[in-house]
Design an enzyme around this catalytic site. Structure first.
Site, PDB file in Angstrom:
ATOM      1  N   HIS A  55      58.659  24.929  29.808  1.00  0.00           N
ATOM      2  CA  HIS A  55      59.458  25.768  30.781  1.00  0.00           C
ATOM      3  C   HIS A  55      58.375  27.052  30.897  1.00  0.00           C
ATOM      4  CE1 HIS A  55      63.428  24.426  29.542  1.00  0.00           C
ATOM      5  NE2 HIS A  55      63.299  23.799  30.806  1.00  0.00           N
ATOM      6  N   LYS A  76      76.371  19.831  32.070  1.00  0.00           N
ATOM      7  CA  LYS A  76      76.002  20.248  30.497  1.00  0.00           C
ATOM      8  C   LYS A  76      76.878  21.168  29.889  1.00  0.00           C
ATOM      9  CE  LYS A  76      71.153  19.593  31.353  1.00  0.00           C
ATOM     10  NZ  LYS A  76      69.890  20.260  31.481  1.00  0.00           N
ATOM     11  N   ARG A 121      58.659  16.264  35.019  1.00  0.00           N
ATOM     12  CA  ARG A 121      58.154  15.450  33.873  1.00  0.00           C
ATOM     13  C   ARG A 121      57.843  14.036  33.930  1.00  0.00           C
ATOM     14  NH1 ARG A 121      62.712  17.404  29.640  1.00  0.00           N
ATOM     15  NH2 ARG A 121      63.477  16.667  31.555  1.00  0.00           N
TER      16      ARG A 121
END
Ligand code: PNS
Length: 167
Positions: free
Chosen positions: A17, A41, A90
């Site tokens: 990050h 989440k 990613r």
């Protein structure tokens, strides 16, 4: 002034990050890193803890601010007059979800564009959930999170495990 947002749940912030925010800070006049709610989440750290970890990890960047918001990212972008959302990507596994988010955010606020920065190879494997797992079993997370926050993360996660009666 061109303002970009780096949104996320940051539970906790990782070196991956930090790398994305550092690169965004070079591209925009100002970057606001904003801790938001991901309804999919269940965060381990409170929003206050996550903001504190981010502030301590990003204090070397003069044009970066950290904030928390409990509503929609598209509304926050409007409030802050932001022109872009910057996210790290990613691998192919991130793509479908991020693509959907970018399209929804565009529908909700047509003035905002989402930019994806390809993650550095060395951070391909990194995620907040991997860090939580390694630290909660007492593993070494020094390569994964900024030095300034490593001890606090380890302490809080060990405590969370102990409070649950161990594993
Ligand atoms: O780090 P994450 O969990 O991948 O970040 C996702 C996040 C927090 C950026 C996303 O869930 C979000 O934008 N939450 C705020 C609510 C919102 O605007 N959702 C998008 C439209 S459904």
């Amino acid at each position: 002034m061109r303002i970009a947002l780096c949104p996320g749940s940051f539970d906790p912030v990782t070196n991956g990050h930090v790398d994305v925010v550092e690169r965004a800070a070079k591209l925009f006049d100002k970057v606001i890193v904003v801790v938001l709610t991901n309804t999919g989440k269940n965060p381990i750290f409170t929003a206050e803890q996550r903001v504190d970890f981010l502030r301590r990890s990003l204090e070397h960047l003069e044009n970066v601010e950290v904030d928390a918001y409990s509503g929609l990212l598209a509304d926050y972008a409007r409030e802050k007059n932001a022109v872009a959302i910057v996210k790290g990507l990613r691998a192919v596994t991130d793509f479908e979800y991020e693509f959907q988010m970018a399209l929804i955010n565009k529908k909700l606020n047509e003035t905002i564009d989402t930019l994806f920065l390809t993650t550095k190879m060395e951070y391909m494997y990194l995620s907040s959930s991997v860090i939580r797992e390694v630290a909660s079993f007492g593993g070494d997370i020094s390569q994964f999170v900024p030095n300034a926050i490593r001890e606090d993360i380890q302490k809080l996660l060990r405590k969370a495990v102990d409070d649950n009666g161990g594993r």
